[in-house]
Design a protein around this motif. Structure first.
Motif, PDB file in Angstrom:
ATOM      1  N   LEU A 136       2.438   9.797  -9.852  1.00 55.83           N
ATOM      2  CA  LEU A 136       1.374   9.426  -8.930  1.00 55.83           C
ATOM      3  C   LEU A 136       0.073  10.149  -9.278  1.00 55.83           C
ATOM      4  N   SER A 151      -0.574   5.681   4.524  1.00 53.49           N
ATOM      5  CA  SER A 151      -1.328   4.510   4.105  1.00 53.49           C
ATOM      6  C   SER A 151      -0.830   3.260   4.817  1.00 53.49           C
ATOM      7  N   LEU A 181      -4.554   5.140  -2.409  1.00 49.51           N
ATOM      8  CA  LEU A 181      -3.248   5.577  -2.890  1.00 49.51           C
ATOM      9  C   LEU A 181      -3.175   7.090  -3.054  1.00 49.51           C
ATOM     10  N   CYS A 182      -1.993   7.640  -2.786  1.00 46.54           N
ATOM     11  CA  CYS A 182      -1.766   9.088  -2.757  1.00 46.54           C
ATOM     12  C   CYS A 182      -1.759   9.682  -4.165  1.00 46.54           C
ATOM     13  N   PRO A 210       2.755   4.043  -1.923  1.00 46.57           N
ATOM     14  CA  PRO A 210       2.820   4.565  -3.290  1.00 46.57           C
ATOM     15  C   PRO A 210       4.236   4.657  -3.843  1.00 46.57           C
ATOM     16  N   ASP A 249      -8.773   2.457  -6.284  1.00 44.44           N
ATOM     17  CA  ASP A 249      -7.487   2.743  -5.630  1.00 44.44           C
ATOM     18  C   ASP A 249      -7.558   3.998  -4.756  1.00 44.44           C
ATOM     19  N   CYS A 251      -5.162  11.521   1.493  1.00 47.48           N
ATOM     20  CA  CYS A 251      -4.514  10.624   2.456  1.00 47.48           C
ATOM     21  C   CYS A 251      -4.689  11.136   3.876  1.00 47.48           C
ATOM     22  N   THR A 271       0.813  -1.213   0.000  1.00 45.44           N
ATOM     23  CA  THR A 271       0.000   0.000   0.000  1.00 45.44           C
ATOM     24  C   THR A 271       0.851   1.270   0.000  1.00 45.44           C
ATOM     25  N   LYS A 291      -3.539   8.472 -10.152  1.00 43.02           N
ATOM     26  CA  LYS A 291      -4.728   8.852  -9.397  1.00 43.02           C
ATOM     27  C   LYS A 291      -5.831   9.377 -10.311  1.00 43.02           C
TER      28      LYS A 291
END
Length: 411
Positions: free
Chosen positions: A358, A80, A339-340, A36, A336, A308, A34, A362
């Motif tokens: 990232l 996370s 996730l950041c 990122p 998802d 987050c 978990t 996202k």
């Protein structure tokens, strides 16, 4: 995980605390799935378990170099891993301590110190940030698209509520949010007004302390906290109901005031009280009779991005969805969510390439169900996603405020 503290660090309060925190880690590796940054690069030193081993090495040898700093810097502090950890590891607290020790005992090269110091000064001072932002907003239409996308357009704030209610709550104005998206707190005030709650700003309050503290500048961060406590304390003694934040990044810092100032005899009690009074705006609204708000007249399909700081630090995942669903909004399917997005305070500035990757991941997770708008609960995430989303990215409270304003009057 046992730590044999180096003799030089055996009387160091931070080192002793870090060793206690590390002892909770059973090096099971659940956190890797978990994290990122580990998923992005596959380097275990860029995972919580890997960074814990690096900090253990620092505590046992009394030294650390550029490699340790690089991997600590790569952490988003998304936490996370804390949600995943079966043994209750307080990784975010450990990382803050480790970063502070690195800044103290292994100073960065001067150019890095200067750049990070500049970021701390600009982002933690609302007046200075606004002073720099305004000319950029005026020039925005003439700038190249890539640069213009980094500059939030000026917002119309709207009329403030006129009524004074028996119930009142303080609001943290915020730093970047106060200058870049002032409509957020204004919208929150109008929505709470519909619930017969007055939202009051104390102008002498300032930065929550997160920018300084998470960049390893602990004393300036603690000073930010003390200033806010002093500003709010008369209202606290007068019985104010809560201290509200509309940015979950700031809110997660307010929730840690008691822990951060636990060793300060002059502020420990007050800091714990401030932390206990903190409420995110979604938490406030969700705790009220939502029927009093009426039904929103919104027709847009909304993708909710859960920051987050809301999901892993405040442990309030799903709360925004609950409020918006109750108000009549149609929510699109996302994936998802844990996730950041890559914003993480100053991370998107200091680590732009990884933050960009990232963000792409996202946005794909948020956009699969073709929403009309993306909403978030944190200013940093909102601006970071908005640079590349291709559709509007807004704070959810602004959308709720507008929809309620155009809905049928309450009966």
């Amino acid at each position: 995980m046992y730590v044999d503290l180096h003799p030089r660090l055996q009387q160091d309060q931070d080192a002793v605390e870090a060793s206690k925190l590390i002892s909770a880690c059973v090096h099971c590796g659940f956190c890797l799935a978990t994290c990122p940054t580990y998923l992005d690069g596959g380097d275990e030193r860029d995972s919580p378990r890997g960074r814990i081993y690096l900090l253990k090495q620092l505590l046992e040898t009394g030294t650390a170099g550029a490699a340790t700093r690089r991997h600590l810097d790569s952490c988003l502090t998304c936490r996370s891993c804390e949600t995943t950890c079966p043994s209750g590891m307080q990784y975010g607290n450990l990382l803050d301590i480790g970063r502070g020790m690195m800044e103290r005992d292994a100073p960065r090269p001067l150019p890095q110190r200067a750049w990070r110091g500049l970021l701390r000064q600009v982002f933690s001072r609302p007046a200075l940030f606004a002073l720099l932002l305004r000319p950029a907003q005026w020039l925005r239409p003439a700038l190249p698209r890539a640069l213009a996308g980094k500059i939030p357009p000026r917002q119309q704030v709207g009329e403030p509520p006129r009524a004074l209610h028996k119930r009142s709550m303080l609001v943290l104005d915020g730093c970047v949010q106060q200058a870049a998206t002032p409509a957020t707190n204004a919208a929150a005030a109008r929505v709470l007004d519909r619930l017969a709650i007055s939202l009051v700003a104390v102008r002498s309050a300032g930065c929550c302390g997160a920018v300084n503290y998470h960049l390893g500048a602990h004393e300036p961060g603690l000073d930010n906290m003390r200033r806010n406590i002093d500003a709010w304390w008369p209202q606290v003694e007068a019985g104010v109901e809560a201290i509200v934040s509309c940015a979950t990044g700031c809110g997660s810092m307010l929730a840690e005031y008691g822990k951060a100032l636990a060793h300060d005899p002059g502020y420990a009690h007050k800091a714990a009280r401030i932390a206990a009074l903190h409420r995110d705006i979604a938490e406030v609204i969700a705790g009220e009779d939502l029927a009093e708000l009426g039904r929103a007249a919104g027709t847009q399909r909304i993708a909710v991005h859960v920051p987050c700081s809301q999901q892993h630090a405040l442990r309030q995942g799903g709360m925004v969805q609950r409020v918006l669903s109750s108000a009549g909004f149609e929510l699109s399917v996302t994936r998802d969510d844990h996730l950041c997005c890559g914003s993480a305070g100053t991370y998107s500035v200091l680590q732009p390439q990884r933050a960009g990757r990232l963000r792409e991941r996202k946005l794909a997770a948020l956009s699969g169900d073709r929403p009309d708008v993306i909403v978030s609960a944190n200013i940093g995430c909102q601006l970071h996603l908005g640079e590349a989303a291709g559709i509007p990215v807004r704070h959810w409270i602004e959308l709720l405020d507008e929809a309620l304003a155009t809905s049928a009057p309450k009966t």
